[in-house]
Design a protein around this motif. Structure first.
Motif, PDB file in Angstrom:
ATOM      1  N   PHE A 292     -43.164  69.131 -45.455  1.00 30.06           N
ATOM      2  CA  PHE A 292     -43.137  70.051 -46.590  1.00 30.06           C
ATOM      3  C   PHE A 292     -42.924  71.464 -46.068  1.00 30.06           C
ATOM      4  O   PHE A 292     -43.120  71.756 -44.884  1.00 30.06           O
ATOM      5  CB  PHE A 292     -44.435  69.959 -47.396  1.00 30.06           C
ATOM      6  N   VAL A 293     -42.504  72.314 -46.962  1.00 26.08           N
ATOM      7  CA  VAL A 293     -42.293  73.725 -46.636  1.00 26.08           C
ATOM      8  C   VAL A 293     -43.486  74.497 -47.150  1.00 26.08           C
ATOM      9  O   VAL A 293     -43.794  74.473 -48.353  1.00 26.08           O
ATOM     10  CB  VAL A 293     -40.987  74.248 -47.263  1.00 26.08           C
ATOM     11  N   SER A 294     -44.175  75.187 -46.261  1.00 29.65           N
ATOM     12  CA  SER A 294     -45.371  75.936 -46.630  1.00 29.65           C
ATOM     13  C   SER A 294     -44.990  77.160 -47.455  1.00 29.65           C
ATOM     14  O   SER A 294     -43.830  77.590 -47.461  1.00 29.65           O
ATOM     15  CB  SER A 294     -46.128  76.354 -45.370  1.00 29.65           C
ATOM     16  N   PRO A 295     -45.947  77.759 -48.157  1.00 32.73           N
ATOM     17  CA  PRO A 295     -45.641  78.991 -48.912  1.00 32.73           C
ATOM     18  C   PRO A 295     -45.089  80.109 -48.050  1.00 32.73           C
ATOM     19  O   PRO A 295     -44.381  80.978 -48.554  1.00 32.73           O
ATOM     20  CB  PRO A 295     -46.999  79.362 -49.515  1.00 32.73           C
ATOM     21  N   ALA A 296     -45.402  80.102 -46.743  1.00 33.28           N
ATOM     22  CA  ALA A 296     -44.862  81.120 -45.844  1.00 33.28           C
ATOM     23  C   ALA A 296     -43.436  80.823 -45.418  1.00 33.28           C
ATOM     24  O   ALA A 296     -42.813  81.632 -44.721  1.00 33.28           O
ATOM     25  CB  ALA A 296     -45.749  81.249 -44.612  1.00 33.28           C
ATOM     26  N   ASP A 298     -42.516  78.098 -43.577  1.00 32.90           N
ATOM     27  CA  ASP A 298     -42.464  77.297 -42.355  1.00 32.90           C
ATOM     28  C   ASP A 298     -42.448  75.818 -42.700  1.00 32.90           C
ATOM     29  O   ASP A 298     -43.075  75.376 -43.669  1.00 32.90           O
ATOM     30  CB  ASP A 298     -43.672  77.600 -41.470  1.00 32.90           C
ATOM     31  N   LEU A 299     -41.762  75.040 -41.877  1.00 35.03           N
ATOM     32  CA  LEU A 299     -41.778  73.594 -42.021  1.00 35.03           C
ATOM     33  C   LEU A 299     -43.079  73.055 -41.443  1.00 35.03           C
ATOM     34  O   LEU A 299     -43.431  73.365 -40.297  1.00 35.03           O
ATOM     35  CB  LEU A 299     -40.579  72.970 -41.305  1.00 35.03           C
ATOM     36  N   SER A 300     -43.790  72.277 -42.211  1.00 35.29           N
ATOM     37  CA  SER A 300     -45.102  71.788 -41.792  1.00 35.29           C
ATOM     38  C   SER A 300     -45.192  70.295 -42.011  1.00 35.29           C
ATOM     39  O   SER A 300     -44.354  69.676 -42.669  1.00 35.29           O
ATOM     40  CB  SER A 300     -46.219  72.503 -42.566  1.00 35.29           C
ATOM     41  N   LEU A 301     -46.247  69.729 -41.420  1.00 38.92           N
ATOM     42  CA  LEU A 301     -46.528  68.297 -41.517  1.00 38.92           C
ATOM     43  C   LEU A 301     -47.957  68.133 -42.019  1.00 38.92           C
ATOM     44  O   LEU A 301     -48.877  68.800 -41.517  1.00 38.92           O
ATOM     45  CB  LEU A 301     -46.362  67.626 -40.151  1.00 38.92           C
ATOM     46  N   ALA A 302     -48.168  67.263 -43.002  1.00 46.42           N
ATOM     47  CA  ALA A 302     -49.485  67.111 -43.615  1.00 46.42           C
ATOM     48  C   ALA A 302     -49.840  65.646 -43.743  1.00 46.42           C
ATOM     49  O   ALA A 302     -48.973  64.785 -43.917  1.00 46.42           O
ATOM     50  CB  ALA A 302     -49.513  67.783 -44.993  1.00 46.42           C
ATOM     51  N   ASP A 303     -51.137  65.369 -43.618  1.00 49.40           N
ATOM     52  CA  ASP A 303     -51.666  64.048 -43.947  1.00 49.40           C
ATOM     53  C   ASP A 303     -52.923  64.267 -44.784  1.00 49.40           C
ATOM     54  O   ASP A 303     -53.160  65.365 -45.302  1.00 49.40           O
ATOM     55  CB  ASP A 303     -51.931  63.206 -42.693  1.00 49.40           C
ATOM     56  N   LEU A 304     -53.747  63.246 -44.930  1.00 45.18           N
ATOM     57  CA  LEU A 304     -54.920  63.346 -45.792  1.00 45.18           C
ATOM     58  C   LEU A 304     -56.031  64.195 -45.189  1.00 45.18           C
ATOM     59  O   LEU A 304     -57.007  64.505 -45.882  1.00 45.18           O
ATOM     60  CB  LEU A 304     -55.456  61.946 -46.104  1.00 45.18           C
ATOM     61  N   THR A 305     -55.904  64.599 -43.918  1.00 40.82           N
ATOM     62  CA  THR A 305     -56.959  65.390 -43.273  1.00 40.82           C
ATOM     63  C   THR A 305     -56.602  66.855 -43.113  1.00 40.82           C
ATOM     64  O   THR A 305     -57.486  67.677 -42.885  1.00 40.82           O
ATOM     65  CB  THR A 305     -57.288  64.809 -41.893  1.00 40.82           C
ATOM     66  N   ILE A 310     -44.835  72.530 -37.758  1.00 42.99           N
ATOM     67  CA  ILE A 310     -44.103  71.619 -36.876  1.00 42.99           C
ATOM     68  C   ILE A 310     -42.806  72.274 -36.425  1.00 42.99           C
ATOM     69  O   ILE A 310     -42.153  72.995 -37.190  1.00 42.99           O
ATOM     70  CB  ILE A 310     -43.817  70.268 -37.592  1.00 42.99           C
ATOM     71  N   ASP A 311     -42.457  72.043 -35.171  1.00 41.93           N
ATOM     72  CA  ASP A 311     -41.240  72.581 -34.570  1.00 41.93           C
ATOM     73  C   ASP A 311     -40.328  71.407 -34.241  1.00 41.93           C
ATOM     74  O   ASP A 311     -40.658  70.573 -33.390  1.00 41.93           O
ATOM     75  CB  ASP A 311     -41.580  73.380 -33.311  1.00 41.93           C
ATOM     76  N   LEU A 312     -39.176  71.319 -34.922  1.00 42.54           N
ATOM     77  CA  LEU A 312     -38.225  70.223 -34.713  1.00 42.54           C
ATOM     78  C   LEU A 312     -37.025  70.647 -33.874  1.00 42.54           C
ATOM     79  O   LEU A 312     -36.014  69.949 -33.854  1.00 42.54           O
ATOM     80  CB  LEU A 312     -37.733  69.691 -36.069  1.00 42.54           C
ATOM     81  N   PRO A 327     -37.870  67.457 -46.720  1.00 42.41           N
ATOM     82  CA  PRO A 327     -39.209  67.722 -47.268  1.00 42.41           C
ATOM     83  C   PRO A 327     -39.556  66.750 -48.389  1.00 42.41           C
ATOM     84  O   PRO A 327     -38.728  66.433 -49.237  1.00 42.41           O
ATOM     85  CB  PRO A 327     -39.088  69.161 -47.783  1.00 42.41           C
ATOM     86  N   GLY A 328     -40.791  66.281 -48.356  1.00 42.67           N
ATOM     87  CA  GLY A 328     -41.240  65.273 -49.295  1.00 42.67           C
ATOM     88  C   GLY A 328     -41.290  63.886 -48.708  1.00 42.67           C
ATOM     89  O   GLY A 328     -41.903  62.993 -49.298  1.00 42.67           O
ATOM     90  N   MET A 329     -40.663  63.669 -47.537  1.00 40.57           N
ATOM     91  CA  MET A 329     -40.632  62.354 -46.914  1.00 40.57           C
ATOM     92  C   MET A 329     -41.814  62.172 -45.967  1.00 40.57           C
ATOM     93  O   MET A 329     -42.319  63.130 -45.380  1.00 40.57           O
ATOM     94  CB  MET A 329     -39.328  62.158 -46.141  1.00 40.57           C
ATOM     95  N   ILE A 330     -42.230  60.929 -45.826  1.00 39.95           N
ATOM     96  CA  ILE A 330     -43.266  60.556 -44.869  1.00 39.95           C
ATOM     97  C   ILE A 330     -42.588  60.133 -43.574  1.00 39.95           C
ATOM     98  O   ILE A 330     -41.727  59.251 -43.585  1.00 39.95           O
ATOM     99  CB  ILE A 330     -44.142  59.429 -45.427  1.00 39.95           C
ATOM    100  N   VAL A 331     -42.951  60.769 -42.470  1.00 43.52           N
ATOM    101  CA  VAL A 331     -42.273  60.540 -41.197  1.00 43.52           C
ATOM    102  C   VAL A 331     -43.300  60.287 -40.104  1.00 43.52           C
ATOM    103  O   VAL A 331     -44.478  60.653 -40.217  1.00 43.52           O
ATOM    104  CB  VAL A 331     -41.379  61.745 -40.812  1.00 43.52           C
ATOM    105  N   LEU A 332     -42.831  59.665 -39.037  1.00 46.17           N
ATOM    106  CA  LEU A 332     -43.593  59.481 -37.803  1.00 46.17           C
ATOM    107  C   LEU A 332     -43.058  60.468 -36.773  1.00 46.17           C
ATOM    108  O   LEU A 332     -41.862  60.462 -36.479  1.00 46.17           O
ATOM    109  CB  LEU A 332     -43.454  58.054 -37.285  1.00 46.17           C
TER     110      LEU A 332
END
Length: 756
Positions: A292-296, A298-305, A310-312, A327-332
């Motif tokens: 997802f794209v944070s309000p700032a 930046d590209l970020s990665l989120a889970d339930l915790t 993230i830097d790709l 953004p919006g996809m679940i990735v490993l």
């Protein structure tokens, strides 16, 4: 002495004691049924009864009992069995009878009120048949009150006494004598399932099974449901990942094996929660999260915790150029965590709502989608006995995902019915029938050449013998080039109705197809009424069918064609036109054939929103399908290139390039397990109806109607994905293309024909 030796007793063999040789007869009031001894009710907590219920319902009858049902049974057992529920085994006998009655009344795999049979009605019947804490033999008789009226598995109750051997048809004939009419026409076993009629199921991560939602789905749900649907989607993908053998460590693996693993190998390691990255700077981890794209910005990665930036920049996709990541996809993601003093990123806001940001950043080394799971593995059908019965271990085979019956309850019987239907056609005509489905997309009726193309296609199949004629025609929108009523007023709706009136005129020329085929219409984004407000942009999904206001003339054409055959004797069902939602499901022979239908220009949205990695930063059309690595979750290597069906795509690029693009699209969607893996800002979704978009378990076939992609037919992990493309390709005024799908072989083929 005479007073002791009355008519009710005899002298004992020991006269000195002068006692009778048997006890006196009990009074009539003491021998009445149910009055032998009074039952003193006890307060029985559900937690105390749970082990007995587990042995009886789960181990013996393969049922799952909900907490509310366990509470009801605990009150019933405590009231009617008293203190002898454990010592005398009364509770186990009562629960066993309840489980049998639940199965007999057509209940589902989950025992709860409102699902299948009525638990309260069953307990009411049993209570009247009990005496002294025991069920009196011969008095249990379930009446209509204990029979469900809304359970799709009601017919499955008879399957308990039916042989489940697909090679045996005697059980089906016996079932006909019980009042079930089993038609031998394939169209009798077709069911089109609207997206709003699908069972609302969510995955419970704690109990590890699917359960029905307590509240009825609404178009205006509370804000809490916005965060819940993404959390449920993540939990479903996470359990699928943990079930994959590649992510299960062997017993002999070393604890230090993860330190020396290759950055491109993701096998044998469990994902690390993002919250556990704190204080572990410089260590390598594998994370399953949502991009997802944070309000700032930046590209970020989120889970339930929590979430982390993230830097790709240095990440390589696995397989290279084999999938989209947006953004919006679940990735490993496999990489290294770098701690910083100040947090990069910010708290995950209202658009996703899962956790808060942690400091530092995660430098990705490799990225891939979650591994896909075959339909057989999801339903626990990977292990079969020699006689064809399904294994009883693993999977969700007892879950009814479509409302047509579960795989384990109706699958073997429906496969036997399918074989019987095909054999009946062969025995009567001497020809083996291959049931075919014709799929047409972007049937733009506002284009004058579309009418000529449809007339050409219908005439080809109308002239074929009955056994070779398709039994289903699927017509997918957009049915007009411009959104209806975009400018307001009544002109748009009147013009739209005239287009379908023209279609009705064309269909009236092919009476045989109208009598013996089923026509299914799926709307697009330009069709009413959603286009009135979206002006042709991406509208909310799922969306309702085309209103009946515009379809009356088409329905009248079918009614007139079928009325001419009413006086003649026919064993075949009448033809019909079905207007369904987008997306929708087509079920043939219950759970045997599950065909998902979805109309969306998803490839263009992926190209616009996909993030760049090292592997696709220099992406060009020169890449070919041979450059895609065949990993454990990659394309089926047995896929035939000629099934793609086209020498060149619409842009004139090589077929291998278009094939690689199609494989990339298919892998992206099926790995995500949903038809719309995008943020709500890009593709609005009705929060309470997201279950209709999920692709778990994988359908047997998936019709992904994307007008911006060339037609293709590709099989991935056992799911056959088909894209009909445009009915009339761009810059081709005399060529029409469609797909002909064989449901028995589970293979489609792109067809094309010239017309004048």
């Amino acid at each position: 002495m005479s007073e002791l030796t009355d008519s009710t007793s005899k002298p004992s063999s020991l006269p000195g004691f002068e006692t009778p040789d048997r006890p006196p007869h009990k009074s009539k009031s003491n021998t009445a049924a149910g009055k032998t001894s009074s039952i003193l009710p006890v307060l029985l907590p559900p937690s105390i009864l749970r082990p007995v219920a587990f042995r009886t319902f789960t181990r013996k009858h393969n049922l799952t009992i909900s907490s509310s049902a366990l509470q009801t049974l605990a009150v019933f057992v405590g009231k009617n069995c008293g203190s002898g529920w454990r010592e005398e085994g009364l509770a186990e006998r009562v629960l066993d009878e309840v489980a049998k009655s639940w199965r007999k009344s057509g209940g589902g795999v989950i025992v709860e009120e409102g699902k299948g049979a009525s638990l309260k009605a069953i307990l009411q019947v049993l209570e009247g048949s009990m005496g002294g804490g025991r069920i009196m033999p011969g008095k249990v008789n379930l009446d209509e009150k204990a029979t469900s009226t809304g359970n799709p598995d009601n017919v499955d109750s008879s399957c308990n006494n039916i042989q489940l051997n697909p090679n045996s048809t005697s059980s089906l004939e016996d079932n006909e004598e019980d009042g079930f009419h089993l038609s031998l026409d394939i169209r009798s076993w077709i069911k089109v399932i609207d997206a709003f009629d699908l069972p609302c199921l969510t995955y419970n991560a704690d109990k590890k099974y699917f359960q029905s939602t307590n509240s009825k789905p609404s178009l205006m749900p509370p804000p809490l449901h916005k965060a819940a649907f993404m959390r449920d989607r993540y939990a479903l993908v996470h359990q699928r990942l943990l079930r994959n053998e590649s992510f299960q460590e062997s017993l002999g693996s070393s604890n230090n094996s993860s330190l020396g693993r290759s950055s491109s190998s993701l096998a044998g390691h469990r994902p690390t929660p993002i919250a556990n990255l704190l204080g572990r700077s410089g260590t390598s981890h594998l994370i399953l999260g949502v991009l997802f794209v944070s309000p700032a910005g930046d590209l970020s990665l989120a889970d339930l915790t929590g979430s982390v930036a993230i830097d790709l920049t240095h990440a390589r996709s696995i397989p290279e150029d084999g999938a989209w990541f947006a953004p919006g996809m679940i990735v490993l993601v496999d990489g290294i965590y770098e701690d910083e003093e100040d947090a990069i990123g910010s708290t995950l806001g209202g658009n996703n709502g899962v956790g808060g940001a942690i400091g530092g950043r995660f430098v990705a080394v490799s990225i891939c989608g979650p591994p896909c799971e075959r339909r057989e593995a999801s339903l626990g059908a990977t292990n079969r006995q020699n006689h064809g019965d399904m294994s009883s271990t693993g999977g969700f085979g007892w879950v009814d995902f479509l409302g047509v019956g579960s795989e384990r309850a109706k699958g073997p019987r429906m496969r036997s019915m399918q074989s019987k239907c095909l054999q009946s056609v062969q025995s009567s005509t001497g020809l083996s029938r291959r049931p075919k489905v014709v799929i047409m997309s972007e049937v733009c009726l506002s284009n004058l050449t579309t009418v000529d193309a449809l007339r050409k296609i219908f005439s080809l199949y109308n002239d074929q013998p009955f056994v070779e004629r398709p039994f289903v025609f699927i017509l997918i929108g957009n049915f007009v080039q411009q959104p209806i009523m975009n400018g307001g007023g009544r002109a748009g709706s009147i013009e739209y109705k005239e287009y379908f009136d023209t279609l009705a005129t064309v269909l009236s020329d092919f009476q045989s197809l109208l009598r013996h085929s089923t026509f299914i219409f799926v709307p697009g984004d330009n069709d009413p009424w959603a286009s009135t407000f979206s002006a042709g942009a991406a509208s909310t999904i799922p969306r309702r069918p085309i209103p009946e206001l515009f379809t009356s003339r088409v329905k009248r054409a079918f009614a007139m064609a079928n009325s001419e055959t009413e006086t003649t004797h026919s064993v075949h069902p009448a033809g019909e036109a079905i207007w369904t939602s987008n997306p929708s499901r087509l079920s043939i022979f219950g759970p045997v054939h599950d065909i998902a239908i979805f109309r969306d220009d998803i490839s263009g949205r992926l190209r616009r929103s996909a993030v760049s990695t090292r592997a696709n930063a220099d992406e060009s059309w020169s890449a070919t399908g041979e450059n895609i690595k065949h990993t454990a979750n990659d394309m089926n290597p047995n896929t035939q290139d000629d099934s793609f069906g086209l020498p060149t795509n619409q842009a004139g690029k090589p077929a291998s390039t278009a094939h690689a693009a199609a494989r990339k699209l298919v892998k992206t969607i099926l790995d995500q397990g949903t038809m719309s893996p995008f943020p709500l800002s890009q593709r609005p979704v009705l929060w309470d109806h997201t279950f209709s978009l999920q692709l778990y378990p994988l359908p047997t076939a998936f019709i992904l109607a994307d007008a911006e992609t060339a037609p293709f037919c590709i099989t991935y992990e056992g799911c056959h994905v088909m894209n009909p493309g445009r009915l009339i390709p761009d810059d081709e005024f005399t060529l029409t293309r469609w797909i002909e799908y064989d449901i028995v072989k589970n293979r489609g083929k792109v067809k094309e024909e010239r017309y004048q």
